[in-house]
Write a protein that holds these residues in place. Sequence first.
Motif, PDB file in Angstrom:
ATOM      1  N   ASP A 177       6.600  -5.408 -12.123  1.00  0.00           N
ATOM      2  CA  ASP A 177       6.963  -5.382 -13.534  1.00  0.00           C
ATOM      3  C   ASP A 177       7.471  -4.015 -13.963  1.00  0.00           C
ATOM      4  N   ASN A 178       7.184  -2.961 -13.153  1.00  0.00           N
ATOM      5  CA  ASN A 178       7.504  -1.605 -13.593  1.00  0.00           C
ATOM      6  C   ASN A 178       7.714  -0.697 -12.388  1.00  0.00           C
ATOM      7  N   LEU A 179       8.817   0.047 -12.392  1.00  0.00           N
ATOM      8  CA  LEU A 179       9.056   1.105 -11.401  1.00  0.00           C
ATOM      9  C   LEU A 179       9.399   2.387 -12.146  1.00  0.00           C
ATOM     10  N   GLN A 180       8.669   3.462 -11.832  1.00  0.00           N
ATOM     11  CA  GLN A 180       8.882   4.734 -12.518  1.00  0.00           C
ATOM     12  C   GLN A 180       8.943   5.873 -11.506  1.00  0.00           C
ATOM     13  N   GLN A 181       9.926   6.735 -11.676  1.00  0.00           N
ATOM     14  CA  GLN A 181       9.994   7.942 -10.851  1.00  0.00           C
ATOM     15  C   GLN A 181       8.824   8.865 -11.167  1.00  0.00           C
ATOM     16  N   GLY A 182       8.406   9.597 -10.149  1.00  0.00           N
ATOM     17  CA  GLY A 182       7.359  10.593 -10.344  1.00  0.00           C
ATOM     18  C   GLY A 182       5.954  10.023 -10.341  1.00  0.00           C
ATOM     19  N   TYR A 183       5.797   8.758  -9.943  1.00  0.00           N
ATOM     20  CA  TYR A 183       4.491   8.110  -9.935  1.00  0.00           C
ATOM     21  C   TYR A 183       4.086   7.724  -8.517  1.00  0.00           C
ATOM     22  N   VAL A 184       2.789   7.737  -8.290  1.00  0.00           N
ATOM     23  CA  VAL A 184       2.205   7.157  -7.083  1.00  0.00           C
ATOM     24  C   VAL A 184       1.943   5.679  -7.362  1.00  0.00           C
ATOM     25  N   TYR A 185       2.352   4.820  -6.430  1.00  0.00           N
ATOM     26  CA  TYR A 185       2.060   3.389  -6.521  1.00  0.00           C
ATOM     27  C   TYR A 185       0.996   3.056  -5.486  1.00  0.00           C
ATOM     28  N   GLN A 186      -0.205   2.795  -5.978  1.00  0.00           N
ATOM     29  CA  GLN A 186      -1.341   2.480  -5.115  1.00  0.00           C
ATOM     30  C   GLN A 186      -1.489   0.968  -5.019  1.00  0.00           C
ATOM     31  N   LEU A 187      -1.542   0.488  -3.790  1.00  0.00           N
ATOM     32  CA  LEU A 187      -1.689  -0.949  -3.545  1.00  0.00           C
ATOM     33  C   LEU A 187      -2.981  -1.217  -2.796  1.00  0.00           C
ATOM     34  N   ASN A 188      -3.830  -2.024  -3.396  1.00  0.00           N
ATOM     35  CA  ASN A 188      -5.040  -2.505  -2.734  1.00  0.00           C
ATOM     36  C   ASN A 188      -4.804  -3.938  -2.291  1.00  0.00           C
ATOM     37  N   LEU A 189      -4.884  -4.156  -0.984  1.00  0.00           N
ATOM     38  CA  LEU A 189      -4.611  -5.464  -0.401  1.00  0.00           C
ATOM     39  C   LEU A 189      -5.885  -6.281  -0.310  1.00  0.00           C
ATOM     40  N   GLY A 190      -5.755  -7.579  -0.511  1.00  0.00           N
ATOM     41  CA  GLY A 190      -6.904  -8.475  -0.445  1.00  0.00           C
ATOM     42  C   GLY A 190      -7.079  -9.081   0.932  1.00  0.00           C
ATOM     43  N   ASP A 191      -7.502 -10.326   0.953  1.00  0.00           N
ATOM     44  CA  ASP A 191      -7.869 -11.006   2.199  1.00  0.00           C
ATOM     45  C   ASP A 191      -6.640 -11.631   2.861  1.00  0.00           C
ATOM     46  N   ILE A 192      -5.734 -10.755   3.289  1.00  0.00           N
ATOM     47  CA  ILE A 192      -4.536 -11.213   4.000  1.00  0.00           C
ATOM     48  C   ILE A 192      -4.867 -11.351   5.480  1.00  0.00           C
ATOM     49  N   LYS A 193      -4.448 -12.461   6.070  1.00  0.00           N
ATOM     50  CA  LYS A 193      -4.721 -12.704   7.487  1.00  0.00           C
ATOM     51  C   LYS A 193      -3.416 -12.913   8.251  1.00  0.00           C
ATOM     52  N   THR A 194      -3.465 -12.637   9.538  1.00  0.00           N
ATOM     53  CA  THR A 194      -2.318 -12.896  10.393  1.00  0.00           C
ATOM     54  C   THR A 194      -2.342 -14.357  10.845  1.00  0.00           C
ATOM     55  N   GLU A 195      -1.256 -14.792  11.478  1.00  0.00           N
ATOM     56  CA  GLU A 195      -1.211 -16.161  11.994  1.00  0.00           C
ATOM     57  C   GLU A 195      -2.304 -16.419  13.026  1.00  0.00           C
ATOM     58  N   SER A 196      -2.715 -15.369  13.736  1.00  0.00           N
ATOM     59  CA  SER A 196      -3.765 -15.513  14.747  1.00  0.00           C
ATOM     60  C   SER A 196      -5.168 -15.398  14.169  1.00  0.00           C
ATOM     61  N   GLY A 197      -5.269 -15.142  12.846  1.00  0.00           N
ATOM     62  CA  GLY A 197      -6.571 -15.080  12.189  1.00  0.00           C
ATOM     63  C   GLY A 197      -7.152 -13.697  12.040  1.00  0.00           C
ATOM     64  N   ASP A 198      -6.419 -12.660  12.462  1.00  0.00           N
ATOM     65  CA  ASP A 198      -6.913 -11.290  12.311  1.00  0.00           C
ATOM     66  C   ASP A 198      -6.858 -10.868  10.845  1.00  0.00           C
ATOM     67  N   THR A 199      -7.811 -10.033  10.450  1.00  0.00           N
ATOM     68  CA  THR A 199      -7.769  -9.420   9.121  1.00  0.00           C
ATOM     69  C   THR A 199      -7.165  -8.025   9.240  1.00  0.00           C
ATOM     70  N   LEU A 200      -6.645  -7.501   8.130  1.00  0.00           N
ATOM     71  CA  LEU A 200      -5.991  -6.200   8.166  1.00  0.00           C
ATOM     72  C   LEU A 200      -6.991  -5.088   8.427  1.00  0.00           C
ATOM     73  N   ALA A 201      -6.569  -4.127   9.246  1.00  0.00           N
ATOM     74  CA  ALA A 201      -7.433  -2.987   9.561  1.00  0.00           C
ATOM     75  C   ALA A 201      -7.600  -2.069   8.363  1.00  0.00           C
ATOM     76  N   ASN A 202      -6.560  -1.954   7.533  1.00  0.00           N
ATOM     77  CA  ASN A 202      -6.593  -1.070   6.367  1.00  0.00           C
ATOM     78  C   ASN A 202      -6.056  -1.821   5.157  1.00  0.00           C
ATOM     79  N   LYS A 203      -6.697  -1.623   4.017  1.00  0.00           N
ATOM     80  CA  LYS A 203      -6.345  -2.413   2.836  1.00  0.00           C
ATOM     81  C   LYS A 203      -5.937  -1.566   1.638  1.00  0.00           C
TER      82      LYS A 203
END
Length: 219
Positions: A177-203
């Motif tokens: 919804d918003n992109l601004q120069q000069g900002y850090v965009y922090q993303l916290n990932l939820g329970d995303i899984k791979t096709e093989s069923g692995d969970t992400l090492a870092n979120k």
Amino acid sequence: PQDIITNSPSQPLCDVTEGKFGPFAGQLFVGEMNSARIVRVMLEKVGGQLQGACIPFIDGKGLRKGNNRLAFAPDGSLWTGQVAYGWGGDHGIQRIVFTGKQPADVYSMNLTTKGFDLTFTQPLNDTTALNPDNYQFQNYYYEYHKKYGSARMDEKPIAVTDIKISGDHKKVSLELDNLQQGYVYQLNLGDIKTESGDTLANKIICYTLNKLIDAAVVK
């Protein structure tokens, strides 16, 4: 970002092992003094200057604090030298070796005109990858001054307005919804899984947006 990714980052080291250390060839690893962490940095050039994202690479798992100097050996293993300067750290040398198993992680985060593309090291499970609850963004900026440190300024949540996944299921395109120069965009990932069923090492992953791509919408 302070207290989120690192407190006292140390030496940056480019992965020149051509795959001996895993799938992150050409990216940077950065030591961290105050916690048992090594950070991975993925850069791109936008508007003639480098910017990009950072994500934890190793958290704990037997790693000590005080990771001050990094070096690759000819066999592709990563050696880290640890020191303590009175406020934190540890003493010693440790060796980190790629097991050969493909990690489940974010490979890269790239700015687009409307948001970000996340490319993963493995194909994703579509149901989890297309769930908007699994992408929690916020942005903020830091003040630069001679006083030590800065609070996170103008910190606010950013809504994801659209999600698409590529045909190989490895790239997720997110519109914000918003992109601004000069900002850090922090993303916290939820329970995303791979096709093989692995969970992400870092979120958690943070992108420092210094320059927008031409035609990006600024609100």
